[in-house]
Structure formats: structure tokens, C-alpha cells
Scaffold this motif. Sequence first.
Motif, short mmCIF file in Angstrom:
data_model
loop_
_atom_site.label_atom_id
_atom_site.label_comp_id
_atom_site.label_asym_id
_atom_site.label_seq_id
_atom_site.Cartn_x
_atom_site.Cartn_y
_atom_site.Cartn_z
N LEU A 92 -54.80 21.74 19.50
CA LEU A 92 -54.50 21.03 20.75
C LEU A 92 -54.53 22.04 21.89
CD1 LEU A 92 -53.51 18.08 21.42
CD2 LEU A 92 -51.19 18.98 21.27
N PHE A 93 -55.09 21.63 23.04
CA PHE A 93 -55.00 22.52 24.21
C PHE A 93 -55.03 21.70 25.48
CE2 PHE A 93 -59.53 22.57 22.97
CZ PHE A 93 -60.17 22.25 24.15
N MET A 94 -54.61 22.34 26.56
CA MET A 94 -54.62 21.70 27.87
C MET A 94 -55.59 22.43 28.78
SD MET A 94 -50.62 21.02 28.53
CE MET A 94 -50.03 19.35 28.22
N THR A 95 -56.17 21.71 29.72
CA THR A 95 -57.07 22.35 30.66
C THR A 95 -56.70 21.95 32.09
OG1 THR A 95 -58.65 20.51 30.66
CG2 THR A 95 -59.05 22.29 29.07
N GLY A 96 -56.92 22.86 33.01
CA GLY A 96 -56.69 22.55 34.42
C GLY A 96 -57.01 23.78 35.26
N THR A 97 -57.22 23.56 36.53
CA THR A 97 -57.52 24.69 37.41
C THR A 97 -56.38 25.70 37.37
OG1 THR A 97 -58.95 23.38 38.78
CG2 THR A 97 -57.96 25.30 39.82
N ALA A 98 -55.14 25.23 37.43
CA ALA A 98 -54.01 26.15 37.38
C ALA A 98 -53.82 26.68 35.96
CB ALA A 98 -52.74 25.47 37.87
N ALA A 99 -53.88 25.79 34.98
CA ALA A 99 -53.53 26.15 33.59
C ALA A 99 -54.67 26.83 32.84
CB ALA A 99 -53.13 24.89 32.84
#
Length: 308
Positions: free
Chosen positions: A248-255
Motif C-alpha cells: 500500500l502507498f500514498m501519492t501526492g505532490t506534498a507526500a
Amino acid sequence: MPSAYAYFQGKVVPIEEAKISVMTHALHYGTAVFEGIRGNWNADDNCHYLFRMREHFERLALSCKIMMLDLKEPIDELCRLSVEIVERSGFTEDVYLRPLVYTSSEQLGVRLHNLEHDTLIFVTPFPAYLPDSARCHTSTWRRVNDTGIPPRAKVTGIYANSALAKTEANLNGFDEAIMLNEDGHVSEGSGENIFMIRKGKLITPGPADNVLEGITAATVFQLAKDELGLEVVERSIDRSELYVCDELFMTGTAAHLTPVVEVDRRPVGSGRIGPYTTRLSGLFYDAIRGKNPRYRDWCTPARALVAR
Ligand code: PMP
């Protein structure tokens, strides 16, 4: 010495000079839309690479359309201004650009129509936003629905929903929240899209599950397909599926790309960062720092004038 500049009321000025009135409509009613753009510092090339800047401004234009805000500056001009303020500010570390189109009128009364709007952009140093691997919980707060405030627009007012979820997660000892939508399906983090690996496929909720259509998510999709040959699927995900997925992973400009190693006190997979996540994050970090010639088009250089 680096010192931050901003684009404000049609001019590039030192950030200290960019001030708004206490009566500004957007401050009271959340009537603004915004973007976040990373400038990733590359010490070898002595420049920042502004990552997928045009796509961010294109999404800003769509947010404006949804919220009936006038975006006065053409996208080319917004890109040019962004490079200028990063270059003039002279930082030699990772930075973050924050474009905001806001209701600048000083009238009371909640509405969108017949009010003045303005655009601002500022730059600020911005280190890592989440830890190297994150422990998450499922929020008791549900993601806003398209029938409430459309989450495909980056509306400032929506971030009250994100702030409730993030604070609840942090005060309960977790790094980030995973929000469900009103149907009870997994939607996204407070400021990140979410991906799982299950049975050899990369799976993420689609726009109908009330997610922001993420630019980092699109990047990871492409890297997974083109570089790893992974099958990528957009479909709804149940909360309990997060407990049995492999990675599982998260993506985002900040993260950026942040592995998730625990959800609701259950280890994800073995509880350690998995092999697909490791490979994808290697590809991702090279791409965003301009180190992979194949993806150089995603990176707009901004040279640190002060540092040279
Ligand atoms: N969802 C939300 C709610 C966000 O605020 C963000 C950050 N912009 C994302 C997802 C990720 O989008 P992006 O990769 O375009 O930054």
C-alpha cells in the motif's frame, strides 16, 4: 541569502509585500482554488525541476471553471511567472509553489457570482511531508461528495474536511488518515491518493469514489505500466481489502510516494515496504529530480540565480 518572492496583484514582489485584507471573501467562505507544485532541487544540475507544472495549471483552470472563478492569466504566463519566482528566490533546497485563485472582493455575503477574483503564487522551502513510511487509520470523517463540494476541484473550503481527518489521525497517533466516501469505499488520504498492490495488480479508486484526480497518481500509473509492465486498475476498494492487500502507498505532490506499512493496527503485507513499492519509488524519485532522460519532459528547470 535566499529570500522568497511571490506573484501578487499582477506583480512579482518580495513575499513580505504580498498581504491581503482581513475582509477578503475567500478567507471567510473558502471561495478559492489552489494548486501545489514541487520544485525538486538537483544539486548536480544546480537547479530546481518544477514537476509537471503545466498539468497543475491545467487542473487549476478546471477548478476555476467548476467554482466559476476567473483565471486571468494564460497558462503559459503562469508557468513563466512560476519559474521567475523560483529563480529570484534563490533557494537551494526542495521548494513548493502555491498558486491560488481567490475571491478577492471585500464584500460580505456568501456566493460565487458578481465578485472579483485574483491570482497569487508564492514559493516556500518544503521538506518531506510524511515520514519515510506511514502508519494510517481509517478516518471517522467521510470524504466530501461531488454532491457537496466537488473533490475533483482543489477548493480551499474542502480542506476543512481534510483537516478534520488529518488532526484526528495525528491525535490518535497515526501519520495520515484514509477517508472513506459516503458509500463506505476507500477514497483517499487528507492530501494524497491511495494505491494498493493485490494479486500482482496496481489498484486505485477512480474519480467516482470522490478523489482528486492526482498528477502524482497519473505519474505512478504511467511508471508502473511502462517500466514495470504492471496491470493498473481503477476500481472501488473496500476498507477490509486494505487489510489483506500485499502493498500500500500514498501519492501526492506534498507526500511524493509514501509507503504505508500499517492500517488500523494491522501490518500491510509483511509490515515492511514491499518490492513493487520500492521499485516504483526509485523510478519516481529519479523522474522528479530530472535524473531519467525518458521523463525529462515532466521537469521544467528553474536555475538558482542567487546561488551561482
Ligand atoms: N488528494 C488530495 C485531497 C490532495 O490534496 C492531493 C494533493 N494535491 C492529492 C490527492 C494528490 O494530488 P497530486 O498528486 O496532484 O498532488
